[in-house]
Design an enzyme around this catalytic site. Structure first.
Site, PDB file in Angstrom:
ATOM      1  CB  SER A  65      41.820  38.685  39.838  1.00 34.33           C
ATOM      2  OG  SER A  65      42.211  39.996  40.470  1.00 34.33           O
ATOM      3  CG  HIS A 101      37.935  42.410  42.252  1.00 31.38           C
ATOM      4  ND1 HIS A 101      39.092  43.296  42.103  1.00 31.38           N
ATOM      5  CD2 HIS A 101      38.353  41.201  42.351  1.00 31.38           C
ATOM      6  CE1 HIS A 101      40.117  42.444  42.123  1.00 31.38           C
ATOM      7  NE2 HIS A 101      39.654  41.191  42.383  1.00 31.38           N
ATOM      8  CG  HIS A 138      43.864  45.711  43.945  1.00 28.79           C
ATOM      9  ND1 HIS A 138      42.605  45.104  43.594  1.00 28.79           N
ATOM     10  CD2 HIS A 138      44.532  44.401  43.949  1.00 28.79           C
ATOM     11  CE1 HIS A 138      42.477  44.002  43.541  1.00 28.79           C
ATOM     12  NE2 HIS A 138      43.600  43.196  43.604  1.00 28.79           N
ATOM     13  CE1 TYR A 160      44.329  47.824  40.144  1.00 32.79           C
ATOM     14  CE2 TYR A 160      45.715  46.270  41.181  1.00 32.79           C
ATOM     15  CZ  TYR A 160      44.666  46.404  40.644  1.00 32.79           C
ATOM     16  OH  TYR A 160      43.799  45.546  40.441  1.00 32.79           O
ATOM     17  CD  GLU A 161      40.955  48.871  43.075  1.00 30.10           C
ATOM     18  OE1 GLU A 161      39.775  49.076  42.781  1.00 30.10           O
ATOM     19  OE2 GLU A 161      41.314  47.895  44.114  1.00 30.10           O
ATOM     20  CB  ALA A 214      44.966  36.468  39.799  1.00 25.68           C
ATOM     21  CG  MET A 224      49.691  44.038  40.720  1.00 29.57           C
ATOM     22  SD  MET A 224      48.775  44.884  39.145  1.00 29.57           S
ATOM     23  CE  MET A 224      49.746  44.251  37.663  1.00 29.57           C
ATOM     24  CB  SER A 225      46.584  41.983  46.163  1.00 27.78           C
ATOM     25  OG  SER A 225      46.891  40.532  45.886  1.00 27.78           O
ATOM     26  CG  ASN A 239      49.989  36.260  33.858  1.00 26.16           C
ATOM     27  OD1 ASN A 239      49.275  36.388  34.909  1.00 26.16           O
ATOM     28  ND2 ASN A 239      51.358  36.961  33.866  1.00 26.16           N
ATOM     29  CG  HIS A 294      42.633  42.863  34.198  1.00 29.16           C
ATOM     30  ND1 HIS A 294      42.970  42.226  35.476  1.00 29.16           N
ATOM     31  CD2 HIS A 294      41.206  42.810  34.543  1.00 29.16           C
ATOM     32  CE1 HIS A 294      42.026  42.394  36.127  1.00 29.16           C
ATOM     33  NE2 HIS A 294      40.989  42.896  35.767  1.00 29.16           N
TER      34      HIS A 294
HETATM   35  N1  HPA Z   1      52.046  40.303  37.226  1.00 30.62           N
HETATM   36  C1  HPA Z   1      51.445  41.145  38.314  1.00 30.62           C
HETATM   37  N2  HPA Z   1      50.403  41.021  38.646  1.00 30.62           N
HETATM   38  C2  HPA Z   1      49.586  39.940  38.195  1.00 30.62           C
HETATM   39  C3  HPA Z   1      50.186  39.183  37.013  1.00 30.62           C
HETATM   40  C4  HPA Z   1      51.448  39.528  36.492  1.00 30.62           C
HETATM   41  O1  HPA Z   1      52.072  38.844  35.570  1.00 30.62           O
HETATM   42  N3  HPA Z   1      49.064  38.221  37.038  1.00 30.62           N
HETATM   43  C5  HPA Z   1      48.337  38.174  37.695  1.00 30.62           C
HETATM   44  N4  HPA Z   1      48.421  39.502  38.604  1.00 30.62           N
END
Ligand code: HPA
Length: 284
Positions: free
Chosen positions: A32, A63, A85, A87-88, A115, A216-217, A240, A251
């Protein structure tokens, strides 16, 4: 049934071979907000995922969904702009198909990026982290891309995952960061399925078990790359701070934060590619 995967891999590899004479040596999966690396690729052949039937269409904002073949840092590169992903709603097999296709095309080294939330409160948004190891939580719970029939042509039934992240490539990334004057953290990445960000208790739990960054990847792709005998370098961009006392992640922040680090990210990857071109890593 069992031949479905290998025929999907071969059909997809054929589509790509029909578009280029290039034999990619290195594959890069761009996480990302990190897709600007493709702007530096020389002599690009761009194939939108919509022209690759076996690839799902990535739905997540930020994306773009294209495969770019070309040259960067003196190596033939296959870059994926946009990944799939879990989660998708994709299966672990769908999530990892692009890695299988890379392998079929001859790619020996995978650079996987993402990310991630930094669990260390002393870290800054925009920090880069070399992934030293991972915790693949969905995989540990049975959502694993190698579950089921094993095609021995693709890799062994019980592949080792010790030292999955190549130490030589890690050292190259550290050398590249030093040259660029960038801080490159070193740490453990945990993959959660998402799409919800972590609760405070989950953040505390992850920190307690030695996790430095959460996302998440990545972990499924690395497992499949190692299954296929590829060398792996993983780089996280901390977008973050995932700490109970920090503001909640969103996001948009993940896409925008760390903007300043992005040129540094491209410089670092390009430097690593130059080192690979110079033969600093033996062929896998
Ligand atoms: N948690 C999970 N996935 C993420 C985060 C997070 O804080 N930041 C970017 N992808």
């Amino acid at each position: 049934m069992h031949d479905d995967l290998s025929s999907q891999i071969e059909t997809t590899a054929d589509i790509i071979r029909a578009r280029t004479h290039r034999k990619p040596q290195v594959g890069v999966i761009l996480g990302s907000g990190l897709s600007q690396l493709v702007d530096h690729i020389a002599d690009p052949t761009v194939i939108p995922y919509t022209e690759i039937p076996a690839f799902p269409n990535p739905s997540v904002l930020g994306h773009k969904g294209e495969l770019v073949l070309g040259e960067l840092g003196g190596v033939s590169l296959l870059a994926l702009r946009g990944r799939f992903h879990f989660y998708e709603g994709y299966t672990m097999q769908e999530v990892t198909l692009p890695v299988r296709v890379m392998r079929a095309l001859g790619v020996e080294t995978l650079i996987v990026t993402n990310a991630a939330g930094g669990l260390n409160a002393d870290w800054q948004v925009g920090d880069l982290m070399r992934i030293r190891d991972h915790l693949f939580l969905p995989g540990m719970a049975g959502m694993h891309p190698l579950r089921g029939h094993n095609d021995d042509r693709l890799g062994p039934r019980f592949p080792a995952m010790l030292n999955a992240y190549d130490a030589d490539l890690g050292a190259m990334a550290q050398a590249a960061a030093r040259r660029a004057g960038a801080t490159l953290r070193d740490g453990v990445y945990a993959m959660l399925s998402g799409p919800a960000f972590e609760t405070g208790a989950e953040m505390t739990f992850l920190r307690a078990v030695g996790v430095d960054a959460v996302g998440m990847s990545t972990a499924p792709e690395v497992v499949v790359a190692r299954h296929g005998g590829m060398r792996v370098l993983g780089i996280s961009l901390i977008t973050n701070i995932a700490h109970p006392d920090a503001p909640a992640a969103n996001h948009q922040e993940v896409l925008e934060a760390g903007e300043a680090a992005k040129p540094m990210f491209s410089a670092l990857i390009t430097d690593v590619l130059q080192q690979i071109a110079a033969g600093a890593v033996n062929e896998a």
